[in-house]
Enzyme design. Structure first.
Site, PDB file in Angstrom:
ATOM      1  N   HIS A   1      -0.733   0.354   1.488  1.00 45.98           N
ATOM      2  CA  HIS A   1      -0.067   1.360   1.539  1.00 45.98           C
ATOM      3  C   HIS A   1       1.256   1.581   2.124  1.00 45.98           C
ATOM      4  O   HIS A   1       1.698   2.309   2.836  1.00 45.98           O
ATOM      5  CB  HIS A   1      -0.549   2.688   1.371  1.00 45.98           C
ATOM      6  CG  HIS A   1      -1.800   2.794  -0.605  1.00 45.98           C
ATOM      7  ND1 HIS A   1      -3.503   3.155  -0.411  1.00 45.98           N
ATOM      8  CD2 HIS A   1      -0.871   2.780  -1.746  1.00 45.98           C
ATOM      9  CE1 HIS A   1      -3.148   3.071  -1.918  1.00 45.98           C
ATOM     10  NE2 HIS A   1      -2.713   2.519  -2.921  1.00 45.98           N
TER      11      HIS A   1
ATOM     12  N   LYS B   1      -9.157  12.381 -12.441  1.00 44.95           N
ATOM     13  CA  LYS B   1     -10.525  11.351 -12.392  1.00 44.95           C
ATOM     14  C   LYS B   1     -10.972  11.871 -11.320  1.00 44.95           C
ATOM     15  O   LYS B   1     -10.745  12.997  -9.978  1.00 44.95           O
ATOM     16  CB  LYS B   1      -9.133  11.214 -11.128  1.00 44.95           C
ATOM     17  CG  LYS B   1      -8.325   9.004 -12.319  1.00 44.95           C
ATOM     18  CD  LYS B   1      -7.962   9.145 -11.352  1.00 44.95           C
ATOM     19  CE  LYS B   1      -6.980   7.757 -12.305  1.00 44.95           C
ATOM     20  NZ  LYS B   1      -5.881   6.791 -11.149  1.00 44.95           N
TER      21      LYS B   1
ATOM     22  N   ARG C   1       3.041  -5.030  -6.541  1.00 45.34           N
ATOM     23  CA  ARG C   1       2.085  -6.048  -6.162  1.00 45.34           C
ATOM     24  C   ARG C   1       3.166  -6.912  -6.892  1.00 45.34           C
ATOM     25  O   ARG C   1       2.800  -7.790  -6.673  1.00 45.34           O
ATOM     26  CB  ARG C   1       1.071  -5.471  -6.166  1.00 45.34           C
ATOM     27  CG  ARG C   1       0.591  -4.512  -5.070  1.00 45.34           C
ATOM     28  CD  ARG C   1      -1.079  -4.053  -5.254  1.00 45.34           C
ATOM     29  NE  ARG C   1      -0.792  -3.444  -6.944  1.00 45.34           N
ATOM     30  CZ  ARG C   1      -2.045  -2.902  -7.282  1.00 45.34           C
ATOM     31  NH1 ARG C   1      -3.133  -2.683  -6.263  1.00 45.34           N
ATOM     32  NH2 ARG C   1      -2.076  -2.052  -8.950  1.00 45.34           N
TER      33      ARG C   1
ATOM     34  N   SER D   1      -7.208  -0.192  -4.571  1.00 47.81           N
ATOM     35  CA  SER D   1      -7.624   0.774  -3.764  1.00 47.81           C
ATOM     36  C   SER D   1      -9.183   0.241  -4.990  1.00 47.81           C
ATOM     37  O   SER D   1      -9.967   0.767  -4.585  1.00 47.81           O
ATOM     38  CB  SER D   1      -7.587   2.267  -4.191  1.00 47.81           C
ATOM     39  OG  SER D   1      -6.297   2.462  -2.882  1.00 47.81           O
TER      40      SER D   1
HETATM   41  O1  PNS Z   1      -1.687   5.404  -6.287  1.00 47.55           O
HETATM   42  P1  PNS Z   1      -1.572   5.787  -8.446  1.00 47.55           P
HETATM   43  O2  PNS Z   1      -3.369   6.165  -8.678  1.00 47.55           O
HETATM   44  O3  PNS Z   1      -0.393   4.483  -8.947  1.00 47.55           O
HETATM   45  O4  PNS Z   1      -0.502   6.858  -8.250  1.00 47.55           O
HETATM   46  C1  PNS Z   1      -0.355   7.604  -9.712  1.00 47.55           C
HETATM   47  C2  PNS Z   1       0.648   8.521  -9.277  1.00 47.55           C
HETATM   48  C3  PNS Z   1       0.208   9.560  -8.843  1.00 47.55           C
HETATM   49  C4  PNS Z   1       2.017   7.998  -8.802  1.00 47.55           C
HETATM   50  C5  PNS Z   1       1.252   9.251 -11.469  1.00 47.55           C
HETATM   51  O5  PNS Z   1      -0.600   9.076 -11.562  1.00 47.55           O
HETATM   52  C6  PNS Z   1       1.833  10.343 -11.219  1.00 47.55           C
HETATM   53  O6  PNS Z   1       2.746  11.126 -10.735  1.00 47.55           O
HETATM   54  N1  PNS Z   1       0.906  11.107 -11.562  1.00 47.55           N
HETATM   55  C7  PNS Z   1       1.036  13.206 -11.388  1.00 47.55           C
HETATM   56  C8  PNS Z   1       2.046  13.160 -12.514  1.00 47.55           C
HETATM   57  C9  PNS Z   1       3.093  12.936 -12.975  1.00 47.55           C
HETATM   58  O7  PNS Z   1       3.808  13.235 -12.151  1.00 47.55           O
HETATM   59  N2  PNS Z   1       3.207  11.913 -14.219  1.00 47.55           N
HETATM   60  C10 PNS Z   1       4.747  11.676 -14.952  1.00 47.55           C
HETATM   61  C11 PNS Z   1       4.801  10.584 -14.556  1.00 47.55           C
HETATM   62  S1  PNS Z   1       4.526   9.426 -15.638  1.00 47.55           S
END
Ligand code: PNS
Length: 163
Positions: free
Chosen positions: A17, A41, A90, A129
């Site tokens: 990150h 979560k 990645r 993570s």
């Molecule tokens: O670090 P991560 O867990 O891969 O991040 C995931 C994240 C936070 C980017 C994703 O879960 C997210 O954007 N959640 C917010 C809900 C949202 O906007 N969903 C619509 C897109 S599919």
């Protein structure tokens, strides 16, 4: 002003990150790191703890802002007047989920939110993570994956949980 947002869970923040944040900070006038408060979560670190960790780790990068958000990325982006989301890739296995998310966000924002992908530097491409949490839970060495102060916080969390 050319600003971008970098949304994620950051539970915990890793060198992968930080690599993306550092490179994005050279590309944009301002980068808003959006830390998701995800009702679905149970995180290891609370959203406040994750925000504080990110603030500490980026304190020398003057154009980085760290903020918590809940709900949709598109709504957070609209609030912040931002039309670029950054995500790290990645490996090819990340691509399917990331493509779906980028396309969904473009659709939900009626074309105003685009996603830019940065490929994670090779030395960090194996870090996740969830992998870090598993290693730390069993007292393994995570010093190559996260900053030292983050490693200490993770070990402490698990010490408390195991008491
Ligand atoms: O670090 P991560 O867990 O891969 O991040 C995931 C994240 C936070 C980017 C994703 O879960 C997210 O954007 N959640 C917010 C809900 C949202 O906007 N969903 C619509 C897109 S599919």
């Amino acid at each position: 002003m050319h600003s971008a947002m970098y949304p994620g869970s950051f539970d915990p923040l890793t060198f992968g990150h930080l690599d993306i944040i550092t490179r994005a900070s050279d590309m944009f006038d301002e980068v808003i790191v959006g830390v998701l408060d995800n009702y679905r979560k149970i995180p290891l670190f609370s959203v406040e703890e994750r925000v504080n960790i990110l603030k500490e780790a980026t304190k020398d990068m003057k154009n980085i802002k760290v903020e918590a958000f809940s709900g949709l990325i598109v709504d957070f982006a609209r609030q912040k007047n931002c039309n670029i989301a950054i995500r790290g890739l990645r490996a090819i296995s990340d691509y399917e989920y990331e493509l779906q998310m980028a396309q969904t966000n473009r659709l939900l924002s009626k074309g105003s939110l685009d996603t830019i992908f940065l490929t994670t530097s090779l030395e960090y491409s194996y870090i996740s993570s969830s992998g870090v949490k598993e290693i730390a839970y069993f007292n393994g060495d995570v010093s190559k994956c996260v900053p030292e102060f983050v490693a200490e916080l993770i070990y402490e969390k698990y010490r408390q949980q195991k008491r």
